[in-house]
Design a protein around this motif. Structure first.
Motif, PDB file in Angstrom:
ATOM      1  N   PHE A  97       0.814  -1.212   0.000  1.00  0.00           N
ATOM      2  CA  PHE A  97       0.000   0.000   0.000  1.00  0.00           C
ATOM      3  C   PHE A  97       0.852   1.268   0.000  1.00  0.00           C
ATOM      4  O   PHE A  97       0.511   2.254  -0.629  1.00  0.00           O
ATOM      5  CB  PHE A  97      -0.924  -0.018   1.229  1.00  0.00           C
ATOM      6  CG  PHE A  97      -1.831   1.172   1.298  1.00  0.00           C
ATOM      7  CD1 PHE A  97      -2.979   1.252   0.519  1.00  0.00           C
ATOM      8  CD2 PHE A  97      -1.520   2.232   2.152  1.00  0.00           C
ATOM      9  CE1 PHE A  97      -3.795   2.366   0.593  1.00  0.00           C
ATOM     10  CE2 PHE A  97      -2.328   3.336   2.215  1.00  0.00           C
ATOM     11  CZ  PHE A  97      -3.480   3.411   1.446  1.00  0.00           C
ATOM     12  N   TYR A  98       1.951   1.243   0.735  1.00  0.00           N
ATOM     13  CA  TYR A  98       2.804   2.429   0.825  1.00  0.00           C
ATOM     14  C   TYR A  98       3.928   2.339  -0.216  1.00  0.00           C
ATOM     15  O   TYR A  98       4.421   1.248  -0.532  1.00  0.00           O
ATOM     16  CB  TYR A  98       3.411   2.552   2.228  1.00  0.00           C
ATOM     17  CG  TYR A  98       2.361   2.749   3.300  1.00  0.00           C
ATOM     18  CD1 TYR A  98       1.821   4.012   3.524  1.00  0.00           C
ATOM     19  CD2 TYR A  98       1.933   1.672   4.075  1.00  0.00           C
ATOM     20  CE1 TYR A  98       0.861   4.195   4.518  1.00  0.00           C
ATOM     21  CE2 TYR A  98       0.972   1.847   5.053  1.00  0.00           C
ATOM     22  CZ  TYR A  98       0.435   3.117   5.270  1.00  0.00           C
ATOM     23  OH  TYR A  98      -0.515   3.291   6.235  1.00  0.00           O
ATOM     24  N   ASP A  99       4.307   3.477  -0.722  1.00  0.00           N
ATOM     25  CA  ASP A  99       5.329   3.519  -1.771  1.00  0.00           C
ATOM     26  C   ASP A  99       6.535   4.370  -1.356  1.00  0.00           C
ATOM     27  O   ASP A  99       7.246   4.924  -2.188  1.00  0.00           O
ATOM     28  CB  ASP A  99       4.753   4.080  -3.065  1.00  0.00           C
ATOM     29  CG  ASP A  99       4.224   5.502  -2.889  1.00  0.00           C
ATOM     30  OD1 ASP A  99       4.171   5.978  -1.733  1.00  0.00           O
ATOM     31  OD2 ASP A  99       3.909   6.136  -3.901  1.00  0.00           O
ATOM     32  N   GLY A 100       6.769   4.520  -0.038  1.00  0.00           N
ATOM     33  CA  GLY A 100       7.841   5.388   0.450  1.00  0.00           C
ATOM     34  C   GLY A 100       9.240   4.909   0.047  1.00  0.00           C
ATOM     35  O   GLY A 100       9.516   3.713  -0.003  1.00  0.00           O
ATOM     36  N   GLN A 101      10.089   5.886  -0.213  1.00  0.00           N
ATOM     37  CA  GLN A 101      11.492   5.640  -0.539  1.00  0.00           C
ATOM     38  C   GLN A 101      12.363   6.589   0.282  1.00  0.00           C
ATOM     39  O   GLN A 101      11.991   7.744   0.485  1.00  0.00           O
ATOM     40  CB  GLN A 101      11.771   5.864  -2.030  1.00  0.00           C
ATOM     41  CG  GLN A 101      10.977   4.932  -2.945  1.00  0.00           C
ATOM     42  CD  GLN A 101      11.213   5.240  -4.408  1.00  0.00           C
ATOM     43  OE1 GLN A 101      11.734   6.302  -4.752  1.00  0.00           O
ATOM     44  NE2 GLN A 101      10.825   4.319  -5.284  1.00  0.00           N
ATOM     45  N   ILE A 102      13.518   6.098   0.710  1.00  0.00           N
ATOM     46  CA  ILE A 102      14.400   6.930   1.525  1.00  0.00           C
ATOM     47  C   ILE A 102      15.859   6.590   1.219  1.00  0.00           C
ATOM     48  O   ILE A 102      16.189   5.433   0.938  1.00  0.00           O
ATOM     49  CB  ILE A 102      14.108   6.738   3.031  1.00  0.00           C
ATOM     50  CG1 ILE A 102      14.937   7.736   3.863  1.00  0.00           C
ATOM     51  CG2 ILE A 102      14.371   5.312   3.475  1.00  0.00           C
ATOM     52  CD1 ILE A 102      14.539   7.767   5.324  1.00  0.00           C
ATOM     53  N   ALA A 103      16.695   7.597   1.245  1.00  0.00           N
ATOM     54  CA  ALA A 103      18.136   7.421   1.031  1.00  0.00           C
ATOM     55  C   ALA A 103      18.860   8.419   1.930  1.00  0.00           C
ATOM     56  O   ALA A 103      18.347   9.511   2.205  1.00  0.00           O
ATOM     57  CB  ALA A 103      18.518   7.623  -0.427  1.00  0.00           C
ATOM     58  N   GLY A 104      20.019   8.051   2.383  1.00  0.00           N
ATOM     59  CA  GLY A 104      20.759   8.950   3.266  1.00  0.00           C
ATOM     60  C   GLY A 104      22.163   8.443   3.551  1.00  0.00           C
ATOM     61  O   GLY A 104      22.547   7.339   3.168  1.00  0.00           O
ATOM     62  N   GLY A 105      22.918   9.295   4.221  1.00  0.00           N
ATOM     63  CA  GLY A 105      24.282   8.928   4.578  1.00  0.00           C
ATOM     64  C   GLY A 105      24.702   9.646   5.853  1.00  0.00           C
ATOM     65  O   GLY A 105      24.175  10.705   6.192  1.00  0.00           O
ATOM     66  N   THR A 106      25.675   9.077   6.561  1.00  0.00           N
ATOM     67  CA  THR A 106      26.176   9.632   7.825  1.00  0.00           C
ATOM     68  C   THR A 106      27.699   9.566   7.854  1.00  0.00           C
ATOM     69  O   THR A 106      28.290   8.575   7.407  1.00  0.00           O
ATOM     70  CB  THR A 106      25.616   8.848   9.027  1.00  0.00           C
ATOM     71  OG1 THR A 106      24.190   8.846   8.959  1.00  0.00           O
ATOM     72  CG2 THR A 106      26.053   9.482  10.334  1.00  0.00           C
ATOM     73  N   ILE A 107      28.302  10.605   8.373  1.00  0.00           N
ATOM     74  CA  ILE A 107      29.747  10.629   8.609  1.00  0.00           C
ATOM     75  C   ILE A 107      29.974  10.756  10.115  1.00  0.00           C
ATOM     76  O   ILE A 107      29.449  11.674  10.752  1.00  0.00           O
ATOM     77  CB  ILE A 107      30.419  11.801   7.869  1.00  0.00           C
ATOM     78  CG1 ILE A 107      30.218  11.673   6.358  1.00  0.00           C
ATOM     79  CG2 ILE A 107      31.901  11.851   8.201  1.00  0.00           C
ATOM     80  CD1 ILE A 107      30.819  12.815   5.577  1.00  0.00           C
ATOM     81  N   THR A 108      30.754   9.835  10.674  1.00  0.00           N
ATOM     82  CA  THR A 108      31.026   9.834  12.112  1.00  0.00           C
ATOM     83  C   THR A 108      32.528   9.964  12.332  1.00  0.00           C
ATOM     84  O   THR A 108      33.322   9.242  11.723  1.00  0.00           O
ATOM     85  CB  THR A 108      30.524   8.537  12.758  1.00  0.00           C
ATOM     86  OG1 THR A 108      29.125   8.379  12.478  1.00  0.00           O
ATOM     87  CG2 THR A 108      30.746   8.565  14.265  1.00  0.00           C
ATOM     88  N   ARG A 109      32.897  10.898  13.198  1.00  0.00           N
ATOM     89  CA  ARG A 109      34.301  11.134  13.516  1.00  0.00           C
ATOM     90  C   ARG A 109      34.494  11.021  15.020  1.00  0.00           C
ATOM     91  O   ARG A 109      33.940  11.818  15.789  1.00  0.00           O
ATOM     92  CB  ARG A 109      34.717  12.537  13.048  1.00  0.00           C
ATOM     93  CG  ARG A 109      36.100  12.969  13.486  1.00  0.00           C
ATOM     94  CD  ARG A 109      37.197  12.186  12.793  1.00  0.00           C
ATOM     95  NE  ARG A 109      38.533  12.628  13.174  1.00  0.00           N
ATOM     96  CZ  ARG A 109      39.649  12.087  12.708  1.00  0.00           C
ATOM     97  NH1 ARG A 109      39.566  11.091  11.835  1.00  0.00           N
ATOM     98  NH2 ARG A 109      40.826  12.526  13.097  1.00  0.00           N
ATOM     99  N   SER A 125      13.543  11.701   1.582  1.00  0.00           N
ATOM    100  CA  SER A 125      12.525  10.671   1.376  1.00  0.00           C
ATOM    101  C   SER A 125      11.482  11.176   0.394  1.00  0.00           C
ATOM    102  O   SER A 125      11.340  12.383   0.157  1.00  0.00           O
ATOM    103  CB  SER A 125      11.856  10.303   2.702  1.00  0.00           C
ATOM    104  OG  SER A 125      11.112  11.409   3.209  1.00  0.00           O
ATOM    105  N   SER A 126      10.732  10.251  -0.150  1.00  0.00           N
ATOM    106  CA  SER A 126       9.607  10.571  -1.044  1.00  0.00           C
ATOM    107  C   SER A 126       8.555   9.496  -0.880  1.00  0.00           C
ATOM    108  O   SER A 126       8.835   8.390  -0.417  1.00  0.00           O
ATOM    109  CB  SER A 126      10.084  10.647  -2.509  1.00  0.00           C
ATOM    110  OG  SER A 126      10.567   9.390  -2.940  1.00  0.00           O
ATOM    111  N   GLY A 127       7.334   9.821  -1.270  1.00  0.00           N
ATOM    112  CA  GLY A 127       6.250   8.857  -1.129  1.00  0.00           C
ATOM    113  C   GLY A 127       5.655   8.864   0.261  1.00  0.00           C
ATOM    114  O   GLY A 127       5.908   9.767   1.078  1.00  0.00           O
TER     115      GLY A 127
END
Length: 495
Positions: A97-109, A125-127
């Protein structure tokens, strides 16, 4: 006649050379590290050339250098705990039913001095997402986030990462001390092998001179027997001397070959292969041995074995700090700022504006027996290391004081032995002249020569003991310049 006098002296002294001459030339300074022309093919082999070859190619020293590199590699590995980490992820619903999309990135120091970390990230994100995944929504251009986690109590001053890095760095110093200790041992054995080879060559030369003397005397005796001036039996007695001296020459040639073979372990070619020194390169005398400079007791801290103990103590002290750190409660501070950018997305107005969060996390084990047990173990280890250092230092001081006594005593004994040898030599030479003139007999000449030889043995033995005492004192005090192992010489082996 002097050649006759030296024979027995060499026989006695060289029986002690394998263990004695090891320290005989430790005080010879290292030559400057410069480009040198290749020695002439038949030029006398110098001790400096042997030591230089040994430092560069001896397997034990190369092994110790490899262990230093291994320890340096562990330091680099420990530094990896503070590497910056980049993480990226994406997720898309393909069915349902849901069409959500998500992308991301993290930098840890990681933060080295506070036991925490800094981080920053971006996601978009979208959807549509279900209500239980509401936090995944972002505005149309995504969300930026930065934050920090700081340790306020446990792990603030020390943690596992910093402890591992510090211990790895100390391990490099321990490996360097072991490298120096190995180099001292190898070079001492190289000096012993070199001096044994020189002694074997000089002893062979003495025996050959004695053989020539007996052969020359035989020709004179034959003529005197023919003229009736001597009995014929004296020819047999001198022939016996010739055979005995030929035996000495044969044994000396065997000893020289064995000594050259032993020296080849330290004398190597440019590729590091063992090289047997030719007889043509034998020196005509031992190299000069300068005395060690400075107060031996004041140089104790230069000893690699004491330095290793001190470094082990430093590691144990660091471990005690880590164990005490484990007794403290954990109190972490977390601060984060997030900002959605662009037009409103599917999540609505709740994503608008800047979001700032501050939080605290507290953890306290009610029973901390594991940490307390480690503290007790480490405290006992520190006390054990301290006692070991005390014992080692006291043993070194006793050894140094004993060697200082030997140095003074051997100087006086050498002076007395030289005076006695001079008198005995004068008597032997006078008796030889009387024998030539017919005023003495063959037996009495031999007695005088043997007495002079005994005095020569005591003279050489006294000189040998003085050399060994000075060399051993330099070794016990770790007088590196005197041992030919100063920092510049060791650094040159890395090139």
């Amino acid at each position: 006649m002097r050649s006759c006098i030296v024979v027995a002296a060499w026989v006695v002294v060289t029986t002690a050379l394998p263990g004695a001459t090891t320290a005989q030339n430790l005080t010879r300074p290292v030559e400057p590290v410069v480009s040198r022309p290749a020695p002439a093919k038949d030029a006398p082999l110098s001790l400096a050339e042997v030591l230089r070859s040994s430092r560069r190619h001896a397997p034990q020293i190369l092994e110790a250098i490899a262990k230093v590199r291994q320890a340096e590699g562990k330091v680099l590995s420990a530094e990896g705990a503070f590497d910056t980490v980049v993480k990226a992820e994406a997720e898309s619903r393909l069915t349902g039913f849901y069409d959500g999309q998500i992308a991301g990135g993290t930098i840890t120091r990681p933060i080295e001095n506070w036991g925490g970390s800094l981080y920053g990230g971006y996601r978009i994100s979208s959807g549509r997402f279900p209500i239980y995944e509401d936090e995944r929504f972002t505005n149309n251009f995504g969300e930026l986030k930065i934050g920090a986690v700081l340790s306020l109590m446990r792990d603030r001053l020390i943690d596992d990462r910093r402890f591992a890095r510090g211990n790895a760095r100390i391990d490099v110093d321990i490996a360097e001390a072991d490298r120096l200790l190995t180099a001292i041992g190898v070079q001492r054995r190289a000096i012993g092998a070199y001096n044994l080879w020189v002694a074997s060559g000089l002893r062979l030369a003495v025996y050959r001179d004695l053989l020539k003397l007996a052969q020359a005397r035989q020709a004179g005796l034959v003529r005197q027997v023919q003229l009736g001036a001597r009995p014929a039996i004296i020819l047999t007695e001198n022939e016996q001397n010739i055979l005995r001296r030929e035996t000495l020459v044969a044994r000396a040639e065997q000893d020289l070959a064995q000594a050259a073979n032993a020296l080849s372990f330290f004398l190597r070619d440019a590729d590091g292969a063992p090289m047997v020194p030719p007889t043509a390169r034998l020196p005509t005398s031992f190299p000069a041995i300068p005395r060690s400079n400075g107060d031996p007791r004041a140089m104790l801290n230069a000893r690699p074995d004491l330095r290793q103990i001190d470094l082990r103590m430093a590691q144990a002290t660091n471990r005690l700090e880590l164990d005490r750190n484990a007794l403290q409660p954990r109190l972490d501070l977390k601060a984060e700022v997030a900002q959605d950018i662009g037009p409103l997305g599917e999540g609505g107005r709740s994503r608008a504006g800047t979001e700032t969060k501050v939080g605290l996390s507290f953890t306290l084990p009610l029973q901390r027996r594991a940490a307390q047990g480690r503290i007790d173990q480490t405290t006992a280890e520190i006390d054990s290391i301290r006692r070991r250092r005390q014992q080692t230092e006291e043993q070194i001081i006793v050894a140094i004081d004993g060697l200082a006594i030997d140095v003074k005593a051997t100087e006086r004994l050498r002076t007395l032995a030289e005076a006695e040898h001079d008198r005995a030599t004068t008597m032997a030479e006078a008796e030889s002249r009387r024998f030539t003139l017919g005023a003495s007999d063959f037996f009495l000449v031999n007695v005088r020569e043997e007495s002079a030889a005994d005095a020569g043995v005591r003279k050489l033995d006294a000189a040998y003991r003085q050399i060994v005492a000075n060399a051993e004192l330099a070794a016990a005090a770790a007088d590196l310049p005197a041992l030919g192992l100063d920092a510049r010489a060791l650094a040159s082996e890395d090139e």
